[in-house]
Design an enzyme around this catalytic site. Structure first.
Site, PDB file in Angstrom:
ATOM      1  CG  ASN A   1      -1.940  -1.178   1.117  1.00 29.01           C
ATOM      2  OD1 ASN A   1      -2.603  -1.384   0.118  1.00 29.01           O
ATOM      3  ND2 ASN A   1      -1.955  -2.004   2.154  1.00 29.01           N
TER       4      ASN A   1
ATOM      5  NE  ARG B   1      -2.154   2.958   3.195  1.00 32.74           N
ATOM      6  CZ  ARG B   1      -1.161   2.441   3.895  1.00 32.74           C
ATOM      7  NH1 ARG B   1       0.092   2.801   3.688  1.00 32.74           N
ATOM      8  NH2 ARG B   1      -1.409   1.542   4.816  1.00 32.74           N
TER       9      ARG B   1
ATOM     10  CE1 TYR C   1       0.900   5.140   7.614  1.00 35.66           C
ATOM     11  CE2 TYR C   1      -1.176   5.029   6.417  1.00 35.66           C
ATOM     12  CZ  TYR C   1      -0.295   4.500   7.330  1.00 35.66           C
ATOM     13  OH  TYR C   1      -0.599   3.324   7.973  1.00 35.66           O
TER      14      TYR C   1
ATOM     15  CG  ASN D   1       7.227   1.619   6.120  1.00 36.66           C
ATOM     16  OD1 ASN D   1       6.638   0.722   6.742  1.00 36.66           O
ATOM     17  ND2 ASN D   1       6.733   2.835   5.991  1.00 36.66           N
TER      18      ASN D   1
ATOM     19  CB  ALA E   1       0.062  -4.454   6.472  1.00 32.01           C
TER      20      ALA E   1
ATOM     21  CD  GLU F   1      10.405  -2.353  12.249  1.00 28.73           C
ATOM     22  OE1 GLU F   1      11.215  -2.936  13.018  1.00 28.73           O
ATOM     23  OE2 GLU F   1       9.172  -2.511  12.327  1.00 28.73           O
TER      24      GLU F   1
ATOM     25  CG  HIS G   1       6.789   1.461  11.410  1.00 26.23           C
ATOM     26  ND1 HIS G   1       6.151   0.587  10.570  1.00 26.23           N
ATOM     27  CD2 HIS G   1       7.643   0.729  12.156  1.00 26.23           C
ATOM     28  CE1 HIS G   1       6.592  -0.632  10.811  1.00 26.23           C
ATOM     29  NE2 HIS G   1       7.502  -0.575  11.766  1.00 26.23           N
ATOM     30  CB  ILE G   2       5.187   7.105   7.651  1.00 23.28           C
ATOM     31  CG1 ILE G   2       6.066   6.668   6.473  1.00 23.28           C
ATOM     32  CG2 ILE G   2       4.732   8.550   7.495  1.00 23.28           C
ATOM     33  CD1 ILE G   2       5.299   6.447   5.172  1.00 23.28           C
ATOM     34  CB  SER G   3       1.879   6.387  11.461  1.00 24.00           C
ATOM     35  OG  SER G   3       1.914   4.964  11.438  1.00 24.00           O
TER      36      SER G   3
ATOM     37  NE  ARG H   1      -1.983   4.203  12.668  1.00 27.20           N
ATOM     38  CZ  ARG H   1      -1.831   3.795  11.397  1.00 27.20           C
ATOM     39  NH1 ARG H   1      -0.613   3.722  10.866  1.00 27.20           N
ATOM     40  NH2 ARG H   1      -2.891   3.478  10.672  1.00 27.20           N
TER      41      ARG H   1
HETATM   42  C1  DQA Z   1       3.254   1.843   8.518  1.00 27.52           C
HETATM   43  C2  DQA Z   1       2.441   1.409   9.741  1.00 27.52           C
HETATM   44  C3  DQA Z   1       1.771   0.067   9.504  1.00 27.52           C
HETATM   45  O1  DQA Z   1       1.031  -0.330  10.655  1.00 27.52           O
HETATM   46  C4  DQA Z   1       0.818   0.163   8.323  1.00 27.52           C
HETATM   47  O2  DQA Z   1       0.264  -1.105   8.044  1.00 27.52           O
HETATM   48  C5  DQA Z   1       1.429   0.773   7.121  1.00 27.52           C
HETATM   49  C6  DQA Z   1       2.415   1.848   7.261  1.00 27.52           C
HETATM   50  C7  DQA Z   1       3.851   3.261   8.685  1.00 27.52           C
HETATM   51  O3  DQA Z   1       4.706   3.597   7.874  1.00 27.52           O
HETATM   52  O4  DQA Z   1       3.455   3.998   9.595  1.00 27.52           O
HETATM   53  O5  DQA Z   1       1.051   0.456   5.995  1.00 27.52           O
HETATM   54  O6  DQA Z   1       4.339   0.942   8.370  1.00 27.52           O
END
Ligand code: DQA
Length: 157
Positions: free
Chosen positions: A17, A24, A29, A80, A83, A105, A107-109, A114
């Site tokens: 995604n 999205r 994001y 990244n 999911a 690793e 993660h943007i968020s 969450r």
């Molecule tokens: C993500 C966080 C994941 O939980 C989510 O499924 C994503 C993006 C992030 O970059 O924050 O697709 O990896």
């Protein structure tokens, strides 16, 4: 011998995604795209005499194949897993096959703020560092960290 940034590109892998980044869930994001991520990371790597090789796939096996490729041909991995962070033992095993290769690793968020199911990442068991909640800038921090780790023992940097 560990490869340095001058010897080989940094592999920047993006999971499912993330091809839709910028379109999205922009409240989560943001509006920046993967092309923006690539430009930011290329600039960060260039400052260390290096380059990046950014890829995205919606398919677990393809990501695993690319990790195998990075094991041979890249100086480090920024990932990244999206999911798949929360589900993929296969990606963890592939990263565990990359002895001595720095893995960071991203993660943007902030996954910890969450839903509960996002709080656990299989990939974190192998990652030398984890960055979450810094937006697209997190990728730049990760490239900087790979630059710090290559050519040194991971524990020394
Ligand atoms: C993500 C966080 C994941 O939980 C989510 O499924 C994503 C993006 C992030 O970059 O924050 O697709 O990896």
């Amino acid at each position: 011998m560990p490869r340095t940034l001058a010897d080989a590109p940094v592999m920047i892998l993006n999971g499912p995604n993330l091809n839709l980044l910028g379109r999205r869930q922009v409240d989560v994001y943001g509006t920046g795209t993967l092309a923006d991520v690539e430009a930011m990371c290329a600039e960060a790597a260039a400052a260390h005499g290096g380059t990046v090789d950014l890829r995205q796939s919606n398919h677990e096996g393809e990501l695993i194949d690319w990790i195998h490729e990075a094991r041979q041909n890249h100086c480090g991995i920024v990932i990244n897993p999206a999911a798949y962070s929360h589900t993929s033992v296969g990606i963890l095993d592939a990263l565990n096959a990359c002895d001595g290769l720095p893995v960071v690793e991203v993660h943007i968020s902030n996954i910890h703020r969450r839903e509960e199911f996002r709080h656990h990442s299989y990939v974190s068991r192998r990652a030398d560092g984890v960055i979450a909640g810094c937006g697209l800038q997190g990728y730049v921090f990760a490239v900087e960290r790979v630059a710090a780790l290559v050519g040194k023992g991971v524990a020394e940097a």
